[in-house]
Design a protein around this motif. Structure first.
Motif, PDB file in Angstrom:
ATOM      1  N   UNK A   1       9.994   6.093   5.094  1.00 13.84           N
ATOM      2  CA  UNK A   1       8.703   5.898   5.750  1.00 13.84           C
ATOM      3  C   UNK A   1       7.552   6.674   5.146  1.00 13.84           C
ATOM      4  N   UNK A   2       7.599   6.904   3.841  1.00 11.63           N
ATOM      5  CA  UNK A   2       6.502   7.652   3.225  1.00 11.63           C
ATOM      6  C   UNK A   2       5.185   6.887   3.297  1.00 11.63           C
ATOM      7  N   UNK A   3       5.241   5.553   3.169  1.00 10.69           N
ATOM      8  CA  UNK A   3       4.004   4.775   3.131  1.00 10.69           C
ATOM      9  C   UNK A   3       3.197   4.910   4.419  1.00 10.69           C
ATOM     10  N   UNK A   4       3.872   5.183   5.546  1.00 10.57           N
ATOM     11  CA  UNK A   4       3.152   5.366   6.808  1.00 10.57           C
ATOM     12  C   UNK A   4       3.280   6.803   7.323  1.00 10.57           C
ATOM     13  N   UNK A   5       3.684   7.712   6.462  1.00 10.26           N
ATOM     14  CA  UNK A   5       3.831   9.117   6.829  1.00 10.26           C
ATOM     15  C   UNK A   5       4.615   9.251   8.145  1.00 10.26           C
ATOM     16  N   UNK A   6       5.862   8.855   8.087  1.00 10.21           N
ATOM     17  CA  UNK A   6       6.723   8.870   9.272  1.00 10.21           C
ATOM     18  C   UNK A   6       6.695  10.238   9.959  1.00 10.21           C
ATOM     19  N   UNK A   7       6.861  10.276  11.280  1.00 15.25           N
ATOM     20  CA  UNK A   7       6.770  11.541  12.022  1.00 15.25           C
ATOM     21  C   UNK A   7       7.655  12.656  11.462  1.00 15.25           C
ATOM     22  N   UNK A   8       8.844  12.311  10.979  1.00 11.84           N
ATOM     23  CA  UNK A   8       9.707  13.345  10.407  1.00 11.84           C
ATOM     24  C   UNK A   8       9.072  13.974   9.168  1.00 11.84           C
TER      25      UNK A   8
ATOM     26  N   UNK B   1       0.869  -1.175   0.000  1.00  7.26           N
ATOM     27  CA  UNK B   1       0.000   0.000   0.000  1.00  7.26           C
ATOM     28  C   UNK B   1       0.904   1.223   0.000  1.00  7.26           C
ATOM     29  N   UNK B   2       0.772   2.045  -1.026  1.00 12.11           N
ATOM     30  CA  UNK B   2       1.683   3.187  -1.165  1.00 12.11           C
ATOM     31  C   UNK B   2       1.487   4.209  -0.065  1.00 12.11           C
ATOM     32  N   UNK B   3       0.233   4.447   0.321  1.00 11.52           N
ATOM     33  CA  UNK B   3      -0.077   5.429   1.361  1.00 11.52           C
ATOM     34  C   UNK B   3      -1.082   4.786   2.307  1.00 11.52           C
ATOM     35  N   UNK B   4      -0.606   4.318   3.436  1.00  8.12           N
ATOM     36  CA  UNK B   4      -1.501   3.623   4.359  1.00  8.12           C
ATOM     37  C   UNK B   4      -2.482   4.621   4.970  1.00  8.12           C
ATOM     38  N   UNK B   5      -3.795   4.458   4.731  1.00  6.75           N
ATOM     39  CA  UNK B   5      -4.766   5.407   5.287  1.00  6.75           C
ATOM     40  C   UNK B   5      -4.796   5.425   6.807  1.00  6.75           C
ATOM     41  N   UNK B   6      -4.333   4.340   7.441  1.00  3.14           N
ATOM     42  CA  UNK B   6      -4.273   4.336   8.902  1.00  3.14           C
ATOM     43  C   UNK B   6      -3.385   5.468   9.420  1.00  3.14           C
ATOM     44  N   UNK B   7      -2.366   5.823   8.651  1.00  2.00           N
ATOM     45  CA  UNK B   7      -1.459   6.898   9.041  1.00  2.00           C
ATOM     46  C   UNK B   7      -1.797   8.212   8.357  1.00  2.00           C
ATOM     47  N   UNK B   8      -2.063   8.162   7.059  1.00  2.00           N
ATOM     48  CA  UNK B   8      -2.253   9.387   6.282  1.00  2.00           C
ATOM     49  C   UNK B   8      -3.534  10.125   6.621  1.00  2.00           C
ATOM     50  N   UNK B   9      -4.488   9.471   7.241  1.00  2.00           N
ATOM     51  CA  UNK B   9      -5.706  10.174   7.614  1.00  2.00           C
ATOM     52  C   UNK B   9      -5.440  11.331   8.576  1.00  2.00           C
ATOM     53  N   UNK B  10      -4.361  11.257   9.350  1.00  2.00           N
ATOM     54  CA  UNK B  10      -4.112  12.300  10.339  1.00  2.00           C
ATOM     55  C   UNK B  10      -3.868  13.657   9.689  1.00  2.00           C
ATOM     56  N   UNK B  11      -3.039  13.715   8.641  1.00  2.00           N
ATOM     57  CA  UNK B  11      -2.735  15.007   8.036  1.00  2.00           C
ATOM     58  C   UNK B  11      -3.968  15.571   7.315  1.00  2.00           C
ATOM     59  N   UNK B  12      -4.821  14.707   6.794  1.00  2.00           N
ATOM     60  CA  UNK B  12      -6.071  15.168   6.189  1.00  2.00           C
ATOM     61  C   UNK B  12      -6.979  15.763   7.258  1.00  2.00           C
ATOM     62  N   UNK B  13      -7.091  15.095   8.403  1.00  2.00           N
ATOM     63  CA  UNK B  13      -7.968  15.577   9.467  1.00  2.00           C
ATOM     64  C   UNK B  13      -7.430  16.872  10.090  1.00  2.00           C
ATOM     65  N   UNK B  14      -6.113  16.991  10.176  1.00  2.00           N
ATOM     66  CA  UNK B  14      -5.544  18.260  10.634  1.00  2.00           C
ATOM     67  C   UNK B  14      -5.958  19.383   9.685  1.00  2.00           C
TER      68      UNK B  14
END
Length: 372
Positions: A266-273, A198-211
């Protein structure tokens, strides 16, 4: 939402259109595999890239649109609107998926680039279409470059419940998103991929959308997002400097500790950095770029703004153009040094012309805020 004084639709922010346009051009260039023109986009000089900004701004714009409809007493209409947008985007993803499969297969055969479709992860579709197509419809089968639209589909589906929660508990509504993001970073949850990752895991990437959605709602209701404070500007600037340092180490331009290069991973899980870098960059753009300056009205400014206003359609066309450029660069590797800039610049011009054509098709009755 408590009914109060009528909320007027805010004037369109030209900066957002231009930034979204630049992001589309950057995404196109970054997808041109093997192009040295990628050094001309901001992703080459930091930890995050246009994907994070695109998701953040989409959340901001959609959060504002949804809140405006709700504040005017049309909560049901707002939910129906976001559902329609979500289904429309899902259909677009499936259509792009099928067309891209045919396009890549046609390019492979016409250019004689053997094995390109298999290398890009399309083998499952060609060998087992009865399984691959349902998996693609579920957005769990993602060959190369087919991972970004599913993120928006998932996040848009979550927008209404999230803003409902924001209305009741304020910023605390971000806590569930943050906890889910943290679980994804720890490997406790993950979206399964079929035959490919999965190129962009929604479990992680949803946070920046919700912000983004939270800030879009805040901007609409209060007229501001975050304060322009010297301390915040200084901290955000330091984050960008650190990101540049990490990128230069990762590209072996300078020598540095090995752990610094991990910051760009860590792009696939939108790493904290990556998340911190993306938010810092977005804040600096909002704080330092004026709402309108003369250069925004020149030829390039107009072109970028048009691209930004039609970002979904331009993005889809850019996927096909970038794949064609990538395959041409691979097929004619010996001539790539002079072929590369010509192909990339031509592709960017085509995107601008396409956006101009789309703009001409719009009528005054359909000129509304569109976010995707």
């Amino acid at each position: 939402m408590t009914k109060g004084p009528p909320i007027a639709r805010p004037p369109r922010d030209l900066r957002l259109d231009i930034l979204r346009g630049w992001m589309q051009v950057s995404i196109f260039v970054s997808h041109c595999v093997g192009s040295y023109m990628a050094w001309g986009i901001h992703a080459a000089w930091g930890v995050s890239d246009s994907s994070e900004q695109f998701v953040l701004l989409s959340g901001l714009l959609l959060g504002s649109v949804f809140t405006l409809k709700t504040a005017r007493g049309d909560g049901a209409g707002a939910r129906a609107d976001i559902l329609a947008r979500t289904l429309r985007l899902w259909r677009t993803h499936i259509l792009v998926f099928l067309l891209m499969a045919a396009f890549i297969l046609g390019l492979e055969r016409s250019l004689g680039v053997t094995g390109e479709a298999m290398r890009l992860g399309w083998g499952f579709l060609f060998e087992m279409p009865r399984l691959a197509i349902p998996a693609a419809a579920a957005m769990l089968y993602q060959p190369a470059d087919m991972g970004i639209l599913p993120i928006f589909v998932v996040c848009m589906a979550l927008l209404a419940p999230f803003l409902w929660l924001v209305e009741r508990i304020g910023a605390w509504a971000l806590l569930p998103s943050t906890l889910l993001y943290g679980a994804a970073q720890l490997g406790l949850v993950a979206t399964p991929g079929i035959m490919s990752g999965i190129a962009f895991d929604p479990m992680a990437w949803q946070l920046i959308f919700m912000i983004g959605a939270f800030l879009g709602r805040r901007r609409l209701l209060t007229g501001r997002t975050l304060p322009r404070h010297p301390a915040l500007i200084a901290v955000a600037s330091l984050v960008l400097v650190a990101g540049l340092w990490a990128r230069m180490i990762d590209e072996e331009v300078i020598v540095g500790p090995a752990w610094a290069a991990l910051a760009v991973q860590g792009k696939e899980v939108l790493a904290p950095t990556r998340l911190l870098h993306a938010l810092s960059l977005a804040y600096l753009c909002a704080a330092l770029i004026p709402r309108e300056t003369p250069w925004m009205r020149n030829l390039i400014g107009h072109a970028l703004a048009r691209i930004g206003r039609h970002s979904l359609q331009v993005f889809c066309l850019g996927l096909f153009l970038s794949e064609a450029v990538s395959m041409l660069l691979r097929r004619f590797a010996g001539q790539a040094i002079w072929l590369d800039p010509g192909l990339v610049v031509t592709g960017a011009i085509i995107l601008a012309i396409f956006a101009y054509w789309l703009e001409r098709q719009r009528t005054p009755a359909t000129t509304t805020i569109r976010a995707s």
